[in-house]
Design a protein around this motif. Structure first.
Motif, short mmCIF file in Angstrom:
data_model
loop_
_atom_site.label_atom_id
_atom_site.label_comp_id
_atom_site.label_asym_id
_atom_site.label_seq_id
_atom_site.Cartn_x
_atom_site.Cartn_y
_atom_site.Cartn_z
N ASP A 284 -22.61 16.01 -13.54
CA ASP A 284 -21.14 16.01 -13.56
C ASP A 284 -20.58 14.92 -12.64
OD1 ASP A 284 -20.96 18.04 -15.36
OD2 ASP A 284 -20.90 19.63 -13.83
N ILE A 287 -20.87 11.46 -14.31
CA ILE A 287 -19.85 11.22 -15.35
C ILE A 287 -18.47 11.04 -14.69
CG2 ILE A 287 -18.68 12.22 -17.37
CD1 ILE A 287 -21.41 13.55 -18.06
N LYS A 291 -16.01 7.45 -14.91
CA LYS A 291 -14.59 7.37 -15.32
C LYS A 291 -13.82 6.35 -14.49
CE LYS A 291 -14.23 12.11 -17.04
NZ LYS A 291 -13.86 13.47 -16.71
N VAL A 297 -14.29 9.03 -21.83
CA VAL A 297 -15.30 10.07 -21.99
C VAL A 297 -14.85 10.96 -23.15
CG1 VAL A 297 -16.55 11.98 -20.91
CG2 VAL A 297 -15.92 9.98 -19.54
N VAL A 346 -18.15 7.04 -23.48
CA VAL A 346 -19.25 7.84 -22.93
C VAL A 346 -19.25 9.19 -23.63
CG1 VAL A 346 -20.16 8.95 -20.83
CG2 VAL A 346 -19.14 6.65 -20.70
N GLU A 348 -21.47 12.97 -23.96
CA GLU A 348 -22.62 13.79 -23.58
C GLU A 348 -23.18 14.43 -24.84
OE1 GLU A 348 -22.01 16.44 -20.22
OE2 GLU A 348 -23.99 17.29 -20.62
N VAL A 367 -25.10 10.34 -22.84
CA VAL A 367 -25.64 10.87 -21.58
C VAL A 367 -26.34 12.19 -21.90
CG1 VAL A 367 -25.08 11.69 -19.26
CG2 VAL A 367 -23.76 9.81 -20.26
#
Ligand code: NAD
Length: 464
Positions: A284, A287, A291, A297, A346, A348, A367
């Motif tokens: 976390d 990420i 930013k 994201v 980005v 996840e 990610v």
């Protein structure tokens, strides 16, 4: 103003060459030919001429290539960007400058010597002759500059077979380099190509008896083609570089470095970070820090699915329309508006997602979370896919760094930096844009494009 003889000679050569071009519409001097056979024949003659010149002159030729390419770097970056429709102009300037300034020249050819009772033996780097070099659309001028410097420094002539999608940029680069060579009294047509590059022309080149070595810089198709050609071949193939982050890393710096390396020229470099594997404990925070570097994201699963359907084809490969495009261009197709300066998207995803396993060459950064570094190493090795290309790791644990480096077996392994540090940009060492993983030469230089010869003088010259 006094004009030196060598300049007069270069001007006369150029005028004669232009006169020939206009008389029989068969270009010469700048190295461009209608037929591949003629391009090879001209390079063959030029290589013989090069061998009559001193090493000092060869060094002068290399410096002239660097100087003239440097003077034209903005033009080449602009042409490469506009013609291919890929990448970022300002990053292409940096990529071109990197090869111009940091590709090794004749200094790479130092010989080894052994002396003793039986005399003196030299191990010398000698040219192959004429090299056939196949170049990619993703680094068109960069690869031609890089390979020209290394191959000519080793005493070779080069016939280029550029990607048809970068015909004009490649031609201009070849013209600038030939001009530079001739301006210091080097032979004309030391690098050549055809006016219309095509697969057929490449095939003629790959079979031609006067081509002594083939060098392919591109995807698996072309690497396989040269490796099965029956000639001496160097294959610089595709990569899918993972970036692994463990819990000991400087997370703020890791986020910055990964975004910088990943988004360089919109992810076109084969070395650029294509996926991130991060240990759960710091995921976390990583990420969160990404930013800060102008990324979007994407969290909505439906949107992620739409993005996948947009950029990955039904066959599972990258949709060419989006290769090397700006992140905001891609998002526009999903109805989202951002500025040109957005560096990356980005997302996840889980470890089997196509974003992770496919070499996309787009500013989309998947990610994946893992429970610990062991699982991370295993996954990152899988993502790299046995390409033996590039991997990066962010960690302060020497054991973890060493273990991943051993297991992933890549040509370039960057610790605690962006991938481009491995190309010599913000990292020590020389550069190469022809990284031969499949055939094992690594970051190719003049030495790679040479034959190692042994010259034995019996019974003398040892003064120990
Ligand atoms: P590409 O493979 O489509 O084309 C590369 C060159 O090979 C072009 O000149 C093309 O015309 C030619 N070619 C393609 N298939 C061929 C075949 N079967 N026979 C003969 N010639 C063929 O690649 P691209 O889109 O231009 O470049 C991107 C790819 O290149 C990526 O996979 C990237 O990882 C790789 N790449 C590798 C390096 C490296 O140093 N290892 C450097 C740059 C790019």
């Amino acid at each position: 103003m006094k004009i030196e003889a060598k300049h007069i000679e270069a001007i006369v050569k150029r005028v004669l060459s232009e006169a020939q071009t206009s008389n029989n519409s068969k270009p010469s001097g700048y190295g461009m030919f209608d037929k591949m056979d003629d391009a090879i024949e001209a390079a063959y003659i030029a290589q013989k001429e090069l061998m009559k010149l001193s090493l000092a002159k060869r060094g002068e030729i290399i410096e002239a290539i660097r100087k003239d390419c440097r003077e034209n770097v903005e033009l080449l970056a602009k042409m490469g960007h506009e013609e291919s429709g890929m990448g970022r102009y300002e990053d292409k300037i940096l990529k071109n400058l990197l090869v111009i300034n940091k590709t090794p020249g004749i200094e790479d050819l130092e010989c080894d010597a052994v002396a003793g009772d039986d005399g003196l033996t030299l191990y010398e780097y000698a040219p192959f002759g004429v090299i056939g070099s196949i170049t990619p659309v993703t680094n068109p001028s960069e690869t031609i500059i890089n390979n020209s410097i290394g191959m000519i420094a080793a005493g070779n002539a080069v016939v280029f077979s550029p990607h048809p999608g970068a015909t004009k940029t490649s031609r201009k680069t070849i013209e600038i380099i030939n001009n530079a060579i001739m301006s210091v009294g080097g032979p004309e047509n030391l690098i050549t190509s055809v006016i219309k590059p095509s697969l057929e022309n490449t095939q003629i080149m790959m079979k031609h008896e006067k081509i002594d070595m083939l060098v392919a810089t591109g995807g698996p198709g072309v690497v396989n083609a040269v490796m099965t050609s029956g000639k001496k071949a160097i294959g610089a193939g595709a990569g899918n570089p993972p970036a692994l982050v463990d819990e000991t890393a400087d997370i703020e710096k890791a986020a910055k470095d990964i975004i910088a390396g990943h988004s360089f020229d919109n992810n076109l470099p084969c070395t650029a970070e294509k996926a991130v594997v991060v240990v759960e404990q710091v995921a976390d925070y990583l990420i969160f820090n990404m930013k800060k570097h102008n990324v979007y994201v994407m969290e909505d699963p439906e949107l992620i699915e739409k993005l996948k359907n947009l950029v990955i084809t039904e066959k599972g490969g990258p949709n060419r329309e989006f290769i090397g495009k700006n992140a905001n261009y891609i998002l526009k197709h999903l109805g989202l508006e951002f500025g040109d300066d957005l560096r990356s998207i980005v997302v996840e995803v889980d470890k089997d997602h196509p974003f992770v396993l496919v070499e996309k060459m787009m500013p989309i950064l998947p990610v994946v979370r893992v429970k610990d570094v062991d699982e991370g190493i295993e996954l990152a090795v899988k993502i790299e896919g046995g390409n033996r290309h590039t991997a990066t790791m962010h960690s302060k644990n020497v054991d973890n760094l060493t273990r991943f480096a051993r297991e992933v077996q890549t040509t370039i392994f960057v610790k605690n930096g962006p991938s481009f540090a491995g190309l010599g940009y913000g990292g020590e060492g020389y550069t190469s844009f022809t990284l031969a993983g499949p055939t094992g030469e690594g970051l190719t230089t003049a030495r790679t494009f040479s034959r190692k010869r042994k010259c034995v003088l019996v019974g003398g010259f040892s003064i120990k």
